[in-house]
Design an enzyme around this catalytic site. Structure first.
Site, PDB file in Angstrom:
ATOM      1  N   THR A   1      53.081   5.978  16.150  1.00 48.83           N
ATOM      2  CA  THR A   1      52.806   4.852  17.052  1.00 48.83           C
ATOM      3  C   THR A   1      51.343   4.440  16.927  1.00 48.83           C
ATOM      4  O   THR A   1      50.568   5.093  16.234  1.00 48.83           O
ATOM      5  CB  THR A   1      53.158   5.231  18.517  1.00 48.83           C
ATOM      6  OG1 THR A   1      53.049   4.075  19.348  1.00 48.83           O
ATOM      7  CG2 THR A   1      52.231   6.309  19.049  1.00 48.83           C
ATOM      8  N   GLY A   2      50.983   3.351  17.600  1.00 52.21           N
ATOM      9  CA  GLY A   2      49.590   2.931  17.693  1.00 52.21           C
ATOM     10  C   GLY A   2      48.909   2.725  16.347  1.00 52.21           C
ATOM     11  O   GLY A   2      49.494   2.211  15.393  1.00 52.21           O
TER      12      GLY A   2
ATOM     13  N   GLY B   1      47.851   4.870  14.127  1.00 55.05           N
ATOM     14  CA  GLY B   1      48.372   5.670  13.022  1.00 55.05           C
ATOM     15  C   GLY B   1      49.558   5.005  12.359  1.00 55.05           C
ATOM     16  O   GLY B   1      49.694   5.018  11.134  1.00 55.05           O
TER      17      GLY B   1
ATOM     18  N   TYR C   1      37.091  14.037  26.719  1.00 57.96           N
ATOM     19  CA  TYR C   1      37.513  13.098  25.666  1.00 57.96           C
ATOM     20  C   TYR C   1      36.310  12.696  24.820  1.00 57.96           C
ATOM     21  O   TYR C   1      36.369  12.717  23.584  1.00 57.96           O
ATOM     22  CB  TYR C   1      38.181  11.853  26.278  1.00 57.96           C
ATOM     23  CG  TYR C   1      38.619  10.851  25.219  1.00 57.96           C
ATOM     24  CD1 TYR C   1      39.577  11.185  24.263  1.00 57.96           C
ATOM     25  CD2 TYR C   1      38.056   9.577  25.151  1.00 57.96           C
ATOM     26  CE1 TYR C   1      39.968  10.268  23.283  1.00 57.96           C
ATOM     27  CE2 TYR C   1      38.441   8.661  24.180  1.00 57.96           C
ATOM     28  CZ  TYR C   1      39.394   9.011  23.247  1.00 57.96           C
ATOM     29  OH  TYR C   1      39.775   8.120  22.266  1.00 57.96           O
TER      30      TYR C   1
HETATM   31  N1  NAP Z   1      43.298   2.607  20.933  1.00 60.20           N
HETATM   32  C1  NAP Z   1      41.974   2.615  21.055  1.00 60.20           C
HETATM   33  O1  NAP Z   1      41.373   1.664  21.575  1.00 60.20           O
HETATM   34  C2  NAP Z   1      41.178   3.758  20.536  1.00 60.20           C
HETATM   35  C3  NAP Z   1      39.800   3.722  20.743  1.00 60.20           C
HETATM   36  C4  NAP Z   1      39.014   4.739  20.207  1.00 60.20           C
HETATM   37  C5  NAP Z   1      39.590   5.741  19.472  1.00 60.20           C
HETATM   38  N2  NAP Z   1      40.949   5.767  19.297  1.00 60.20           N
HETATM   39  C6  NAP Z   1      41.482   6.896  18.525  1.00 60.20           C
HETATM   40  O2  NAP Z   1      42.503   6.433  17.667  1.00 60.20           O
HETATM   41  C7  NAP Z   1      43.416   7.499  17.394  1.00 60.20           C
HETATM   42  C8  NAP Z   1      44.832   6.989  17.523  1.00 60.20           C
HETATM   43  O3  NAP Z   1      45.068   6.648  18.880  1.00 60.20           O
HETATM   44  P1  NAP Z   1      45.972   5.437  19.352  1.00 60.20           P
HETATM   45  O4  NAP Z   1      45.090   4.522  20.113  1.00 60.20           O
HETATM   46  O5  NAP Z   1      46.778   4.903  18.241  1.00 60.20           O
HETATM   47  O6  NAP Z   1      46.883   6.209  20.430  1.00 60.20           O
HETATM   48  P2  NAP Z   1      48.459   6.433  20.516  1.00 60.20           P
HETATM   49  O7  NAP Z   1      49.165   5.125  20.367  1.00 60.20           O
HETATM   50  O8  NAP Z   1      48.668   7.195  21.784  1.00 60.20           O
HETATM   51  O9  NAP Z   1      48.781   7.347  19.242  1.00 60.20           O
HETATM   52  C9  NAP Z   1      48.364   8.674  19.213  1.00 60.20           C
HETATM   53  C10 NAP Z   1      49.157   9.410  18.154  1.00 60.20           C
HETATM   54  O10 NAP Z   1      48.712  10.778  18.137  1.00 60.20           O
HETATM   55  C11 NAP Z   1      49.855  11.620  18.230  1.00 60.20           C
HETATM   56  N3  NAP Z   1      49.555  12.912  18.826  1.00 60.20           N
HETATM   57  C12 NAP Z   1      49.107  13.183  20.071  1.00 60.20           C
HETATM   58  N4  NAP Z   1      49.009  14.498  20.266  1.00 60.20           N
HETATM   59  C13 NAP Z   1      49.402  15.089  19.108  1.00 60.20           C
HETATM   60  C14 NAP Z   1      49.538  16.437  18.675  1.00 60.20           C
HETATM   61  N5  NAP Z   1      49.274  17.467  19.492  1.00 60.20           N
HETATM   62  N6  NAP Z   1      49.977  16.678  17.430  1.00 60.20           N
HETATM   63  C15 NAP Z   1      50.273  15.653  16.595  1.00 60.20           C
HETATM   64  N7  NAP Z   1      50.184  14.361  16.948  1.00 60.20           N
HETATM   65  C16 NAP Z   1      49.751  14.081  18.191  1.00 60.20           C
HETATM   66  C17 NAP Z   1      50.842  10.827  19.073  1.00 60.20           C
HETATM   67  O11 NAP Z   1      52.145  11.353  18.927  1.00 60.20           O
HETATM   68  P3  NAP Z   1      53.244  11.208  20.119  1.00 60.20           P
HETATM   69  O12 NAP Z   1      53.632   9.766  20.168  1.00 60.20           O
HETATM   70  O13 NAP Z   1      54.337  12.120  19.678  1.00 60.20           O
HETATM   71  O14 NAP Z   1      52.570  11.654  21.379  1.00 60.20           O
HETATM   72  C18 NAP Z   1      50.659   9.463  18.446  1.00 60.20           C
HETATM   73  O15 NAP Z   1      51.360   9.386  17.255  1.00 60.20           O
HETATM   74  C19 NAP Z   1      43.066   8.614  18.377  1.00 60.20           C
HETATM   75  O16 NAP Z   1      42.358   9.622  17.688  1.00 60.20           O
HETATM   76  C20 NAP Z   1      42.161   7.939  19.387  1.00 60.20           C
HETATM   77  O17 NAP Z   1      41.230   8.827  19.956  1.00 60.20           O
HETATM   78  C21 NAP Z   1      41.740   4.811  19.815  1.00 60.20           C
END
Ligand code: NAP
Length: 304
Positions: free
Chosen positions: A25-26, A28, A176
């Protein structure tokens, strides 16, 4: 600095192998899809088989010839990370791109299977171990790269060396921030150590600004409502949020050791560019201290 970049400008990735953690999701998901579209063989490294397979099918429905598979990993479990790395090394002969993307944000306090503070364990230590285990394969693959996802939140607090595991008093926002600062410091330090050892592999850090995703799932209900209403004004589309990661992974002008983020106001949105990093991330002694602690906690000694 450039004003506009898109994966279309990047070289074809046919024959190259990429791992994207948290790819169901997101950001990734968008990263995995874009890499598959460029021709890479993509391994979606996810913790839930059902969610991951459904995401894989979604990508295949758009890109029927995509080479994309699912492998299970829980970055909050060192056993799971070791299992994933062993399986990967048995099944593949090269690793071109390791995208350390999986993450959680501002969660209630919990400990990982290994007793680490949850956000540090899932966001950072799991990836530190994964990268160390896969390093021999990365360094044996010409032109390979490691990209670590960090966040603007890294600036809020940073790594608190006096209580890394938040044993004194838990603060979800600070935890965080610490985990993402650790990802940033790791990306920079890894590159420095790779270069010092004369390796061809490079490492970079990337952050997406503020991007639409499922990351807010642990925030309080009122904040999630606010995000649902005002999110479209604040957050950039998920595919745009994946661009800094893709730029860090694919652009040939990057040398390694760069941090990449959006070019827009306060780095919250916009095209990917190289961005400055905070003071603690520039501090070689702090990076080295974090590295030693991480090796100790993960029971791994990196071999360059
Ligand atoms: N969105 C933003 O604005 C933002 C800003 C700064 C940094 N980031 C960084 O971007 C990265 C991706 O986040 P996102 O925004 O795309 O969030 P997201 O949509 O919540 O996606 C997070 C992904 O990480 C997986 N995940 C969580 N815990 C895990 C674990 N223990 N083992 C394996 N996979 C795990 C989730 O899997 P499940 O679906 O199975 O839980 C999901 O696939 C993160 O590192 C986040 O800190 C995002």
């Amino acid at each position: 600095m450039r004003n506009k970049w898109s994966p279309k400008l990047a070289p074809d990735q046919t024959g190259r192998v990429a791992i994207v953690t948290g790819a169901n999701t997101g950001l990734g998901f968008e990263t995995a899809r874009a890499l598959a579209e460029k021709g890479a063989q993509v391994i979606m490294a996810c913790r839930d088989a059902k969610r991951a397979e459904s995401a894989r099918q979604e990508i295949l429905s758009q890109l029927p010839s995509a080479q994309i598979t699912v492998e299970l990993i829980d970055t909050g479990s060192q056993d799971s990370v070791r299992h994933f790395a062993t399986n990967f090394q048995q099944a593949h002969s090269r690793l071109d791109l390791l995208i350390n993307n999986a993450g959680i944000m501002i969660t209630p306090y919990f400990q990982t299977a290994d007793g680490f503070e949850g956000q540090l364990g899932v966001n950072y230590l799991g990836h530190f171990l994964l990268t160390g285990l896969l390093l021999p394969m990365l360094t044996a693959t010409p032109g390979s790269r490691v990209v670590s996802l960090y966040s603007l939140a890294a600036d809020w607090h940073g790594v608190q060396f006096d209580d890394l595991q938040f044993k004194e008093k838990y603060d979800a926002t600070k935890a965080y921030s610490q985990s993402k600062q650790a990802c940033l410091m790791f990306g920079l330090e890894l590159n420095q150590r790779l270069q010092a050892a004369g390796n061809n592999t490079i490492a970079l850090a990337a952050h997406p600004g503020y991007s639409k995703s499922d990351l807010s799932r642990h925030l309080s209900l009122p904040i999630r409502w606010m995000l649902a209403i005002f999110g479209p004004l604040i957050l950039q589309p998920t595919a745009d949020g994946a661009l800094p990661t893709l730029y860090a992974a694919l652009d040939n002008d990057l040398k390694g050791g760069e941090a990449v983020g959006p070019a827009g106001r306060k780095q919250t949105r916009g095209a990917p560019v190289v961005v400055p990093v905070n003071e603690q991330a520039q501090d070689a002694a702090a990076r080295s201290r974090l590295w030693s602690l991480s090796e100790e906690l993960c029971g791994i000694s990196y071999v360059f």
